[in-house]
Design a protein around this motif. Structure first.
Motif: not given
Length: 244
Positions: A15-30
């Protein structure tokens, strides 16, 4: 070989590492979504195409279709104005041919004609005229060869004209180019910038689903029963030790 155990610790690490990758994309989406919303929609859409020119009394001096010598295999025939001149657009078996409506001579969409058409959409100084064998990213909604006419206005406008029909297809400026960059980040289509149904964004969608699901699982695993003593039906009924 050590057996893989699906424990809360394993889920927490993934969850931690997947969340890091997805979190970056969330920032790009926002960021990209906010940027696109802040840009002026009228400037993003580009300057409006010129209004259709009326043929009017000039129709009396034009050749009738029967005298054009185009034969019987014509699929469609249209009389319209092109850069101030009346032309017949003849469509036959997938091909397009332009004829001067007054003389019947073939009309070629060359650089001079492309300049004339472009000036009907933008009165600024023209800096360059380039013929392209196929559309680029800015004119990707169309097909076939096009003329790109660049202007020296404040937004560095570019007008795209069909090299086959002479029609003004679209006008692009710096505001649209900024919007298109953020659109690329938003839909994750880094090649064509046109599709939401590509493997990368589908994988990102499943990644978001995984992170949210494991996040809920780890959320509930992080609580202890004693933390809910204040809830009536969650009281800890411990066994009492009776000594004799």
């Amino acid at each position: 070989m050590k057996k893989l155990r699906f424990t809360p610790l394993l889920f927490r690490r993934v969850h931690k590492w997947a969340g890091l990758v997805i979190g970056i994309q969330f920032i790009l989406w926002a960021v990209s979504g906010t940027a696109m919303a802040l840009l002026d929609s009228a400037e993003v859409a580009g300057r409006a195409a010129p209004s259709p020119q009326v043929i009017g009394n000039a129709a009396e001096t034009l050749l009738p279709p029967a005298r054009l010598g185009i034969g019987t295999g014509t699929d469609a025939l249209q009389l319209r104005m092109l850069a101030g001149k009346a032309v017949y657009e003849v469509r036959s078996k997938g091909s397009v041919r332009l004829l001067d409506a007054a003389t019947g001579a073939d009309v070629t969409v060359n650089a001079i004609l492309a300049r004339s058409v472009a000036r009907t959409a933008n009165g600024s100084e023209i800096t360059s005229v380039t013929r392209m064998a196929e559309p680029n990213l800015e004119s990707r909604d169309f097909s076939g060869p096009v003329w790109r006419v660049n202007f020296s206005d404040e937004v560095n406008s570019s007008v795209y004209i069909s090299a086959i029909t002479g029609e003004l297809l679209v006008s692009r400026g710096d505001t649209w180019r900024i919007w298109d960059f953020f659109w690329m980040l938003h839909n994750m289509d880094y090649a064509e910038r046109a599709s939401f149904n590509h493997p990368l964004i589908i994988a990102a969608g499943f990644g978001v689903l995984f992170v949210s699901t494991t996040g809920f699982y780890l959320l509930f695993k992080s609580f202890r029963r004693r933390e809910f003593r204040w809830v009536p039906f969650m009281k800890d009924d411990r066994k009492r030790i009776v000594t004799r």
